[in-house]
Design a protein around this motif. Structure first.
Motif, PDB file in Angstrom:
ATOM      1  N   MET A   1      59.229 -59.266  31.876  1.00 38.55           N
ATOM      2  CA  MET A   1      58.742 -57.933  32.201  1.00 38.55           C
ATOM      3  C   MET A   1      59.346 -57.493  33.530  1.00 38.55           C
ATOM      4  O   MET A   1      59.268 -58.182  34.534  1.00 38.55           O
ATOM      5  CB  MET A   1      57.219 -57.940  32.315  1.00 38.55           C
ATOM      6  N   LYS A   2      59.960 -56.310  33.509  1.00 37.13           N
ATOM      7  CA  LYS A   2      60.526 -55.735  34.721  1.00 37.13           C
ATOM      8  C   LYS A   2      59.536 -54.752  35.333  1.00 37.13           C
ATOM      9  O   LYS A   2      58.775 -54.098  34.625  1.00 37.13           O
ATOM     10  CB  LYS A   2      61.815 -54.980  34.411  1.00 37.13           C
ATOM     11  N   LYS A   3      59.602 -54.642  36.640  1.00 39.18           N
ATOM     12  CA  LYS A   3      58.869 -53.608  37.369  1.00 39.18           C
ATOM     13  C   LYS A   3      59.887 -52.521  37.703  1.00 39.18           C
ATOM     14  O   LYS A   3      60.828 -52.763  38.463  1.00 39.18           O
ATOM     15  CB  LYS A   3      58.260 -54.184  38.646  1.00 39.18           C
ATOM     16  N   ILE A   4      59.694 -51.339  37.101  1.00 37.81           N
ATOM     17  CA  ILE A   4      60.687 -50.270  37.215  1.00 37.81           C
ATOM     18  C   ILE A   4      60.066 -49.042  37.872  1.00 37.81           C
ATOM     19  O   ILE A   4      59.073 -48.500  37.402  1.00 37.81           O
ATOM     20  CB  ILE A   4      61.253 -49.898  35.828  1.00 37.81           C
ATOM     21  N   GLY A   5      60.688 -48.604  38.946  1.00 37.02           N
ATOM     22  CA  GLY A   5      60.285 -47.369  39.594  1.00 37.02           C
ATOM     23  C   GLY A   5      61.109 -46.218  39.051  1.00 37.02           C
ATOM     24  O   GLY A   5      62.283 -46.400  38.710  1.00 37.02           O
ATOM     25  N   ILE A   6      60.492 -45.060  38.938  1.00 34.40           N
ATOM     26  CA  ILE A   6      61.198 -43.869  38.462  1.00 34.40           C
ATOM     27  C   ILE A   6      61.078 -42.793  39.530  1.00 34.40           C
ATOM     28  O   ILE A   6      59.979 -42.453  39.968  1.00 34.40           O
ATOM     29  CB  ILE A   6      60.615 -43.353  37.130  1.00 34.40           C
ATOM     30  N   LEU A   7      62.233 -42.282  39.955  1.00 33.66           N
ATOM     31  CA  LEU A   7      62.271 -41.175  40.899  1.00 33.66           C
ATOM     32  C   LEU A   7      62.862 -39.984  40.168  1.00 33.66           C
ATOM     33  O   LEU A   7      64.052 -39.963  39.856  1.00 33.66           O
ATOM     34  CB  LEU A   7      63.116 -41.541  42.129  1.00 33.66           C
ATOM     35  N   GLY A   8      62.015 -39.028  39.838  1.00 30.71           N
ATOM     36  CA  GLY A   8      62.463 -37.845  39.127  1.00 30.71           C
ATOM     37  C   GLY A   8      62.799 -36.729  40.097  1.00 30.71           C
ATOM     38  O   GLY A   8      62.364 -36.731  41.243  1.00 30.71           O
ATOM     39  N   GLY A   9      63.588 -35.788  39.628  1.00 31.18           N
ATOM     40  CA  GLY A   9      63.938 -34.632  40.452  1.00 31.18           C
ATOM     41  C   GLY A   9      65.120 -33.903  39.858  1.00 31.18           C
ATOM     42  O   GLY A   9      65.691 -34.324  38.854  1.00 31.18           O
TER      43      GLY A   9
ATOM     44  N   ILE B   1      64.328 -43.027  50.072  1.00 34.02           N
ATOM     45  CA  ILE B   1      63.034 -43.162  49.399  1.00 34.02           C
ATOM     46  C   ILE B   1      63.114 -44.236  48.310  1.00 34.02           C
ATOM     47  O   ILE B   1      62.273 -45.126  48.238  1.00 34.02           O
ATOM     48  CB  ILE B   1      62.573 -41.813  48.807  1.00 34.02           C
ATOM     49  N   ALA B   2      64.131 -44.144  47.448  1.00 32.08           N
ATOM     50  CA  ALA B   2      64.274 -45.105  46.343  1.00 32.08           C
ATOM     51  C   ALA B   2      64.417 -46.529  46.867  1.00 32.08           C
ATOM     52  O   ALA B   2      63.784 -47.459  46.353  1.00 32.08           O
ATOM     53  CB  ALA B   2      65.471 -44.732  45.472  1.00 32.08           C
ATOM     54  N   ASN B   3      65.223 -46.715  47.888  1.00 32.62           N
ATOM     55  CA  ASN B   3      65.448 -48.048  48.430  1.00 32.62           C
ATOM     56  C   ASN B   3      64.187 -48.600  49.097  1.00 32.62           C
ATOM     57  O   ASN B   3      63.794 -49.739  48.856  1.00 32.62           O
ATOM     58  CB  ASN B   3      66.612 -48.014  49.421  1.00 32.62           C
ATOM     59  N   GLU B   4      63.546 -47.798  49.923  1.00 30.55           N
ATOM     60  CA  GLU B   4      62.351 -48.242  50.645  1.00 30.55           C
ATOM     61  C   GLU B   4      61.207 -48.567  49.688  1.00 30.55           C
ATOM     62  O   GLU B   4      60.536 -49.583  49.829  1.00 30.55           O
ATOM     63  CB  GLU B   4      61.908 -47.180  51.658  1.00 30.55           C
ATOM     64  N   VAL B   5      60.974 -47.697  48.705  1.00 28.09           N
ATOM     65  CA  VAL B   5      59.910 -47.943  47.731  1.00 28.09           C
ATOM     66  C   VAL B   5      60.251 -49.167  46.887  1.00 28.09           C
ATOM     67  O   VAL B   5      59.389 -50.010  46.627  1.00 28.09           O
ATOM     68  CB  VAL B   5      59.650 -46.697  46.848  1.00 28.09           C
ATOM     69  N   GLY B   6      61.503 -49.272  46.475  1.00 26.48           N
ATOM     70  CA  GLY B   6      61.916 -50.431  45.678  1.00 26.48           C
ATOM     71  C   GLY B   6      61.642 -51.740  46.382  1.00 26.48           C
ATOM     72  O   GLY B   6      61.109 -52.682  45.791  1.00 26.48           O
ATOM     73  N   MET B   7      61.978 -51.800  47.654  1.00 33.53           N
ATOM     74  CA  MET B   7      61.762 -53.028  48.426  1.00 33.53           C
ATOM     75  C   MET B   7      60.271 -53.256  48.704  1.00 33.53           C
ATOM     76  O   MET B   7      59.768 -54.360  48.514  1.00 33.53           O
ATOM     77  CB  MET B   7      62.525 -52.966  49.757  1.00 33.53           C
ATOM     78  N   ALA B   8      59.557 -52.228  49.132  1.00 34.89           N
ATOM     79  CA  ALA B   8      58.138 -52.367  49.496  1.00 34.89           C
ATOM     80  C   ALA B   8      57.271 -52.738  48.292  1.00 34.89           C
ATOM     81  O   ALA B   8      56.316 -53.507  48.421  1.00 34.89           O
ATOM     82  CB  ALA B   8      57.622 -51.079  50.132  1.00 34.89           C
ATOM     83  N   ALA B   9      57.590 -52.199  47.118  1.00 39.31           N
ATOM     84  CA  ALA B   9      56.783 -52.451  45.924  1.00 39.31           C
ATOM     85  C   ALA B   9      57.308 -53.617  45.100  1.00 39.31           C
ATOM     86  O   ALA B   9      56.757 -53.931  44.049  1.00 39.31           O
ATOM     87  CB  ALA B   9      56.709 -51.181  45.067  1.00 39.31           C
TER      88      ALA B   9
ATOM     89  N   ILE C   1      46.500 -44.092  43.601  1.00 41.08           N
ATOM     90  CA  ILE C   1      47.946 -44.197  43.767  1.00 41.08           C
ATOM     91  C   ILE C   1      48.251 -45.237  44.839  1.00 41.08           C
ATOM     92  O   ILE C   1      47.436 -45.484  45.718  1.00 41.08           O
ATOM     93  CB  ILE C   1      48.609 -42.855  44.150  1.00 41.08           C
ATOM     94  N   MET C   2      49.418 -45.838  44.733  1.00 39.66           N
ATOM     95  CA  MET C   2      49.917 -46.695  45.803  1.00 39.66           C
ATOM     96  C   MET C   2      50.571 -45.773  46.827  1.00 39.66           C
ATOM     97  O   MET C   2      51.041 -44.695  46.477  1.00 39.66           O
ATOM     98  CB  MET C   2      50.984 -47.664  45.280  1.00 39.66           C
ATOM     99  N   SER C   3      50.625 -46.225  48.047  1.00 37.70           N
ATOM    100  CA  SER C   3      51.288 -45.455  49.083  1.00 37.70           C
ATOM    101  C   SER C   3      52.311 -46.339  49.771  1.00 37.70           C
ATOM    102  O   SER C   3      52.030 -47.500  50.069  1.00 37.70           O
ATOM    103  CB  SER C   3      50.245 -44.960  50.088  1.00 37.70           C
ATOM    104  N   VAL C   4      53.501 -45.816  49.976  1.00 31.74           N
ATOM    105  CA  VAL C   4      54.555 -46.560  50.660  1.00 31.74           C
ATOM    106  C   VAL C   4      55.021 -45.728  51.846  1.00 31.74           C
ATOM    107  O   VAL C   4      55.281 -44.533  51.721  1.00 31.74           O
ATOM    108  CB  VAL C   4      55.741 -46.871  49.711  1.00 31.74           C
ATOM    109  N   ASP C   5      55.092 -46.396  52.976  1.00 29.62           N
ATOM    110  CA  ASP C   5      55.573 -45.773  54.196  1.00 29.62           C
ATOM    111  C   ASP C   5      57.095 -45.815  54.209  1.00 29.62           C
ATOM    112  O   ASP C   5      57.680 -46.880  54.059  1.00 29.62           O
ATOM    113  CB  ASP C   5      55.049 -46.572  55.395  1.00 29.62           C
ATOM    114  N   VAL C   6      57.731 -44.668  54.345  1.00 29.72           N
ATOM    115  CA  VAL C   6      59.189 -44.626  54.463  1.00 29.72           C
ATOM    116  C   VAL C   6      59.546 -43.841  55.718  1.00 29.72           C
ATOM    117  O   VAL C   6      58.753 -43.014  56.175  1.00 29.72           O
ATOM    118  CB  VAL C   6      59.865 -43.989  53.220  1.00 29.72           C
ATOM    119  N   PRO C   7      60.719 -44.072  56.272  1.00 31.73           N
ATOM    120  CA  PRO C   7      61.123 -43.271  57.425  1.00 31.73           C
ATOM    121  C   PRO C   7      61.106 -41.789  57.054  1.00 31.73           C
ATOM    122  O   PRO C   7      61.501 -41.413  55.945  1.00 31.73           O
ATOM    123  CB  PRO C   7      62.555 -43.740  57.707  1.00 31.73           C
ATOM    124  N   GLU C   8      60.633 -40.970  57.965  1.00 31.45           N
ATOM    125  CA  GLU C   8      60.540 -39.539  57.702  1.00 31.45           C
ATOM    126  C   GLU C   8      61.933 -38.915  57.745  1.00 31.45           C
ATOM    127  O   GLU C   8      62.592 -38.894  58.776  1.00 31.45           O
ATOM    128  CB  GLU C   8      59.634 -38.875  58.737  1.00 31.45           C
TER     129      GLU C   8
END
Length: 189
Positions: free
Chosen positions: A1-9, A21-29, A144-151
């Motif tokens: 089972m993979k854990k897959i994040g989806i960033l839509g836009g 955002i994608a990199n920070e969330v990927g690493m944090a989660a 929801i989960m919350s991830v801190d990323v650089p602004e």
């Protein structure tokens, strides 16, 4: 089972903020992959003028190459009409039934969650990961989960505006994407 994040836009164009955002969330989660999913018609806003779907896909490929975590999922470009996440996730869950999905959203979309199409069903299919954004609240009635990323206060509309005015977008957009935009005369004056 993979854990897959989806960033839509719309990724019209993709910029450094999307990548951070994608990199920070990927690493944090602890995600195995982060899928960039360009949408056809976002139901909450009008489609932006500028690049065609093929150009947005090409720019995403250039922006994400070299990062083993990043993948591109073009499912929403392949179907007509509004891109409702609930409909998309129905299709994705059928194709990838064993994987666990996380939908990455900015704080602007956290506030908008009560208006999402079939939100209660969607919450059973994905875990939302919220990312703070200046001027928006992360408070919601939904879990929801919350991830801190650089602004990073960059938007595709700001990038398009600068390009229309002939201003630089260096360091806001990956160099390969800037080259593609110039070679294909996108967004320019």
């Amino acid at each position: 089972m993979k854990k897959i994040g989806i960033l839509g836009g719309t990724f019209n164009p993709p910029h450094i903020g999307h990548l951070i955002i994608a990199n920070e969330v990927g690493m944090a989660a602890g995600l195995d992959e982060v899928w960039f999913m360009p949408n056809q018609e976002p139901p909450h806003k009008e489609k932006s003028a500028g690049a065609e779907d093929r150009d947005r896909l090409a720019m995403l490929q250039l922006a994400t190459k070299g990062n083993r975590l990043f993948k591109i999922q073009s499912i929403e470009l392949e179907r007509p009409g509004p891109s409702y996440t609930a409909d998309t996730m129905d299709i994705i869950k059928k194709e990838y039934p064993k994987d666990q999905f996380y939908f990455i959203i900015g704080a602007d979309m956290v506030e908008y969650l009560p208006k999402w199409h079939r939100i209660d069903e969607l919450l059973k299919k994905v875990t939302f990961i919220g990312v703070e954004r200046p001027g928006y609240s992360m408070e919601t009635e939904y879990e929801i989960m919350s991830v801190d990323v650089p602004e990073i206060n960059i938007s595709s509309s700001m990038v398009r505006s600068r390009l229309r005015k002939g201003e630089t977008v260096n360091y806001l957009v990956p160099e390969e994407v800037v080259r593609y935009i110039r070679e294909n005369q996108l967004y320019g004056p």
